[in-house]
Design an enzyme around this catalytic site. Sequence first.
Site, PDB file in Angstrom:
ATOM      1  N   VAL A 139       1.245  -1.256  -0.012  1.00 54.36           N
ATOM      2  CA  VAL A 139       0.050   0.153   0.004  1.00 54.36           C
ATOM      3  C   VAL A 139       0.878   1.034  -0.128  1.00 54.36           C
ATOM      4  O   VAL A 139       0.638   2.286  -0.699  1.00 54.36           O
ATOM      5  CB  VAL A 139      -1.032  -0.108   1.334  1.00 54.36           C
ATOM      6  CG1 VAL A 139      -1.719   1.357   1.276  1.00 54.36           C
ATOM      7  CG2 VAL A 139      -2.087  -1.119   1.068  1.00 54.36           C
ATOM      8  N   HIS A 140       1.860   1.078   0.825  1.00 51.60           N
ATOM      9  CA  HIS A 140       2.905   2.223   0.707  1.00 51.60           C
ATOM     10  C   HIS A 140       3.677   2.498  -0.691  1.00 51.60           C
ATOM     11  O   HIS A 140       3.821   3.616  -0.895  1.00 51.60           O
ATOM     12  CB  HIS A 140       4.024   2.085   1.779  1.00 51.60           C
ATOM     13  CG  HIS A 140       4.951   3.143   2.079  1.00 51.60           C
ATOM     14  ND1 HIS A 140       4.663   4.214   2.749  1.00 51.60           N
ATOM     15  CD2 HIS A 140       6.339   3.102   1.689  1.00 51.60           C
ATOM     16  CE1 HIS A 140       5.841   5.020   2.681  1.00 51.60           C
ATOM     17  NE2 HIS A 140       6.640   4.299   2.168  1.00 51.60           N
ATOM     18  N   ALA A 141       3.916   1.352  -1.367  1.00 60.56           N
ATOM     19  CA  ALA A 141       4.444   1.676  -2.690  1.00 60.56           C
ATOM     20  C   ALA A 141       3.565   2.329  -3.610  1.00 60.56           C
ATOM     21  O   ALA A 141       3.653   3.238  -4.191  1.00 60.56           O
ATOM     22  CB  ALA A 141       4.980   0.410  -2.913  1.00 60.56           C
TER      23      ALA A 141
END
Length: 115
Positions: free
Chosen positions: A88-90
């Site tokens: 999700v961060h990516a």
Amino acid sequence: MFDLDNVVAEDVQENDLEEVVMGLIINSGQARSLAYTALKQAKQGDFETAKATMEQSRVALSEAHRVQTQLIESDEGEGRMKVSLVLVHAQDHLMTSMLARELVAELIELHEKVQ
């Protein structure tokens, strides 16, 4: 190493996926950094260098987007790919980098018109 060209979601090892996800983050961050460098160059009136730097930014962003597309295709919309916080961060990095490049391109164009 994770063979991105032959991804089968069920066969992806957690460590392999994290390595690919880190590549997404690195390429996205590089694209965003280059875009802001290009904006600084444009603010100094060096539009040719700014355009070259924006091209480098585009290449980095294209690589990140290619990886994202292959991950999505490997999942086939069936939720087979494990979704983690780092994934999700990516995705967040990729989307903000895409937005930053679009806005920086507009700002460079405005700086060029003003000069």
